[in-house]
Design a protein around this motif. Structure first.
Motif, PDB file in Angstrom:
ATOM      1  N   UNK A  46       0.475 -11.238 -14.346  1.00 47.37           N
ATOM      2  CA  UNK A  46       1.316 -12.276 -14.349  1.00 47.37           C
ATOM      3  C   UNK A  46       2.089 -12.048 -13.350  1.00 47.37           C
ATOM      4  N   UNK A  47       3.169 -12.896 -13.114  1.00 45.66           N
ATOM      5  CA  UNK A  47       4.193 -12.754 -11.873  1.00 45.66           C
ATOM      6  C   UNK A  47       4.778 -11.355 -11.804  1.00 45.66           C
ATOM      7  N   UNK A  48       5.099 -10.659 -12.817  1.00 46.41           N
ATOM      8  CA  UNK A  48       5.654  -9.395 -12.906  1.00 46.41           C
ATOM      9  C   UNK A  48       5.066  -8.203 -12.157  1.00 46.41           C
ATOM     10  N   UNK A  49       5.479  -7.534 -11.300  1.00 46.47           N
ATOM     11  CA  UNK A  49       4.928  -6.758 -10.364  1.00 46.47           C
ATOM     12  C   UNK A  49       4.856  -5.470 -11.139  1.00 46.47           C
ATOM     13  N   UNK A  50       3.718  -4.908 -10.980  1.00 46.85           N
ATOM     14  CA  UNK A  50       3.308  -3.706 -12.067  1.00 46.85           C
ATOM     15  C   UNK A  50       2.523  -2.550 -11.291  1.00 46.85           C
ATOM     16  N   UNK A  51       3.072  -1.578 -11.345  1.00 51.56           N
ATOM     17  CA  UNK A  51       2.541  -0.448 -10.481  1.00 51.56           C
ATOM     18  C   UNK A  51       2.160   0.846 -11.475  1.00 51.56           C
ATOM     19  N   UNK A  52       1.403   1.792 -11.113  1.00 52.08           N
ATOM     20  CA  UNK A  52       0.801   2.877 -11.861  1.00 52.08           C
ATOM     21  C   UNK A  52       1.352   4.296 -11.323  1.00 52.08           C
ATOM     22  N   UNK A  53       1.781   4.152 -10.038  1.00 54.69           N
ATOM     23  CA  UNK A  53       2.202   5.700  -9.520  1.00 54.69           C
ATOM     24  C   UNK A  53       2.618   5.288  -7.941  1.00 54.69           C
ATOM     25  N   UNK A  54       3.608   6.183  -7.598  1.00 49.14           N
ATOM     26  CA  UNK A  54       4.080   6.267  -6.164  1.00 49.14           C
ATOM     27  C   UNK A  54       4.429   7.549  -5.932  1.00 49.14           C
ATOM     28  N   UNK A  55       3.379   8.216  -4.799  1.00 51.11           N
ATOM     29  CA  UNK A  55       3.722   9.416  -4.639  1.00 51.11           C
ATOM     30  C   UNK A  55       3.152   9.766  -3.052  1.00 51.11           C
ATOM     31  N   UNK A  56       3.111  11.079  -2.528  1.00 54.17           N
ATOM     32  CA  UNK A  56       2.553  11.638  -1.491  1.00 54.17           C
ATOM     33  C   UNK A  56       1.111  11.765  -1.876  1.00 54.17           C
TER      34      UNK A  56
END
Length: 316
Positions: A46-56
């Motif tokens: 949908x228009x909602x931003x979705x992420x699964x991980x943020x890392x080095x």
């Protein structure tokens, strides 16, 4: 039920965001769904931003990861959803959490504070407007790292033009030459011509590579990746020939042998094995023969699930 979305202080940006999300033609699928109302197209989002991980992340090309790692954000959903995808869970949108663009901007700044060499946006196509908003906000708040756009290349050149001046490094795939392969594995019979047009737009924006002489890190430019598939050396050679004849030494080409047969391809005979050393060597020798000099190869047995991070919402 309608999706709640942020009202941004910049009215022109808010209008652009709403126009795109209410009739989505961001990518070549052109689903025309109203993502603001909670509808989903091929990407499943949908228009909602979705992420699964943020890392080095330390397993990109050396000029991207360096020794400190690439500040990588893995987005949920995908407009290709290749059957063999090593990020299968997030491609299907089964992993991840919803975050606001303002929070994504904070994540970029946190990765910068952690010593990331760059900000690496993985499978970002279907969230391009939200990412533009987050990048503009983060840059206003002190983000100065190169921005890497890491994509399967099933992109619309018109949409990519919104990234001009925001993205420093493009890291696109060129997956298939054959429409039979792209249809069978990515449900995209027009993949090659579509990806080539997108890559052309990317090169127009960033031009020739710029490497920092002191660190060896890329600051600007493009690396086109090609992942060998088992039994498809002829297709790989056609792709390498096209890239070299079109761009010469104005880009880097990354020739990858890390294909990993995951459980979802167990019943697909052509995909349920790794690439053999002989297949990989055959393609590398072809690349040398046609004169490719700016390139990357993977040493040893690269096919391993160690390349696949845990999509556990870390860093979000």
């Amino acid at each position: 039920m309608a999706v709640e979305t942020t009202i941004f202080s910049n009215n022109s940006v808010d209008t652009w965001f709403r126009d795109i999300m209410s009739d989505c033609v961001l990518c070549p699928r052109a689903c025309h769904v109203n993502r603001l109302a909670g509808q989903t197209g091929y990407c499943g989002q949908t228009a909602e931003l979705m992420a699964a991980r943020a890392s080095l992340h330390y397993w990109e090309e050396p000029c991207i990861s360096g020794t400190s790692g690439s500040g990588t954000v893995f987005f949920s959903g995908c407009n290709l959803r290749c059957v063999f995808c090593q990020n299968h869970n997030i491609a299907l949108g089964k992993a991840g959490r919803v975050i606001a663009p303002e929070h994504l901007a904070e994540i970029f700044l946190q990765l910068q504070e952690q010593g990331a060499n760059n900000i690496n946006l993985v499978t970002p196509t279907h969230f391009l407007p939200q990412i533009v908003i987050a990048l503009e906000q983060a840059k206003q708040q002190g983000l100065h790292l190169p921005i890497v756009y890491n994509t399967g290349s099933y992109e619309s050149p018109e949409a990519l033009r919104h990234l001009e001046g925001l993205v420093d490094i493009y890291l696109p795939d060129l997956k298939y030459f054959s429409p039979e392969l792209s249809t069978a594995y990515s449900h995209a019979p027009n993949y090659f011509e579509t990806a080539c047009a997108a890559i052309s737009e990317m090169y127009r924006q960033v031009g020739d590579p710029v490497i920092d002489e002191d660190t060896g890190l890329m600051q600007h430019g493009m690396i086109v990746r090609h992942l060998l598939l088992p039994g498809q050396t002829k297709d790989s050679k056609k792709i390498l020939r096209y890239l070299h004849e079109t761009y010469g030494d104005h880009i880097y080409i990354s020739i990858m042998n890390q294909y990993t047969p995951l459980p979802q391809v167990a019943d697909i005979e052509a995909l349920n094995r790794t690439v053999t050393p002989e297949e990989y060597d055959r393609v590398l020798r072809f690349a040398e023969r046609i004169g490719i000099e700016r390139g990357f190869r993977q040493e040893g047995t690269a096919a391993s699930e160690s390349f696949i991070p845990e999509f556990d919402e870390r860093g979000l």
